[in-house]
Design a protein around this motif. Structure first.
Motif: not given
Length: 282
Positions: A111-130
């Motif tokens: 649960y925590l891992i995808p939640t963290a990645l969703k938060i990171i997506s606020e910076y945009g697709d490239k930040a999420l992919r990295i």
């Protein structure tokens, strides 16, 4: 403000971010287990994001999502590591799995891992992919930590540890809106992560019996046939020099430049001091 003061200030800020995040959980049991998993961390990785963000001229508030997400991912990785390693103690208390069982901790980590990645997506697709790629590297590193060959030592610690140092360094390029420095910051994070793990493994080799060494510490001992001091000294110096050259190439102002240049020694001496061992390698 020196690095210790900066760390104390930022750690308190990150603790507040974590507390606010946990309060937003819709499920009481998930919140309680998440709170236990994320308790009492050093917050080094989140602090790195604040430090690099500020050094690049970013606004503090813009670093909040990345720092929080970094600490969520780091805490989840430790909870899973404790299950794999059968470690019953974490941060002076029972490991999460020893309190809540393996299954529950695995479910909450998932649960925590995808939640963290969703938060990171606020910076945009490239930040999420990295970030996704770095998390994948962490998973591969954990596997190689258990089953890798001794001659892969540096690659193993780059994957298993440096990936979660690369993450806050990379995210600082997005929070500060200085994406042109992304590649340099990934290298900076790699250097810091390798330095951190080399010293951590050195501490284990000094303080533990050979038969009790596991993972990358065991690989370090085997790679050097027990003569690890000179190897650690050499690698530390090489990665520190590379790190310093990268930092000097970035547009960082005076006081923060000094703090960033001091980071390798801050991490190294902190680990050795925490273990109560004298400096034998510098």
């Amino acid at each position: 403000m020196d690095l210790m003061e900066y760390w104390f200030k930022t750690r308190a800020l990150i603790d507040n971010l974590v507390e606010d995040f946990l309060k937003g959980s819709q499920d009481w049991e998930v919140m309680e287990m998440s709170k236990y998993i994320m308790r009492d961390g050093k917050r080094f990785r989140g602090t790195l994001l604040f430090l690099f963000n500020e050094a690049l001229g970013g606004e503090e508030r813009d670093a909040y999502p990345g720092a929080l997400a970094t600490e969520i991912l780091h805490s989840a990785s430790l909870a899973l590591d404790d299950i794999v390693d059968y470690d019953e103690i974490r941060r002076g208390m029972k490991a999460a799995w020893a309190v809540y069982t393996n299954r529950k901790v695995i479910f909450v980590s998932n649960y925590l891992i995808p939640t963290a990645l969703k938060i990171i997506s606020e910076y945009g697709d490239k930040a999420l992919r990295i970030s996704v790629d770095l998390w994948k590297d962490t998973a591969i590193g954990a596997l190689k930590d258990m089953y890798g060959k001794e001659d892969e030592y540096i690659r193993v610690i780059e994957l298993k540890t440096a990936s979660l140092f690369k993450l806050p360094a990379a995210l600082s390029s997005f929070s500060s809106k200085r994406r042109e420095y992304l590649d340099s910051l990934l290298e900076v994070g790699k250097d810091l992560g390798i330095i951190y793990q080399i010293i951590d493994d050195y501490v284990d080799c000094v303080t533990q019996e050979r038969e009790k060494l596991v993972g990358s510490a065991k690989q370090l001992y085997s790679l050097t046939s027990g003569r690890f001091e000179s190897y650690v000294r050499l690698k530390y110096s090489a990665y520190k020099e590379h790190y310093e050259n990268l930092i000097k190439s970035l547009p960082i102002k005076g006081e923060l430049l000094d703090q960033l240049l001091a980071l390798p020694d801050f991490l190294a001496f902190g680990l050795m001091g925490e273990a109560g061992i004298k400096n034998k390698i510098f």
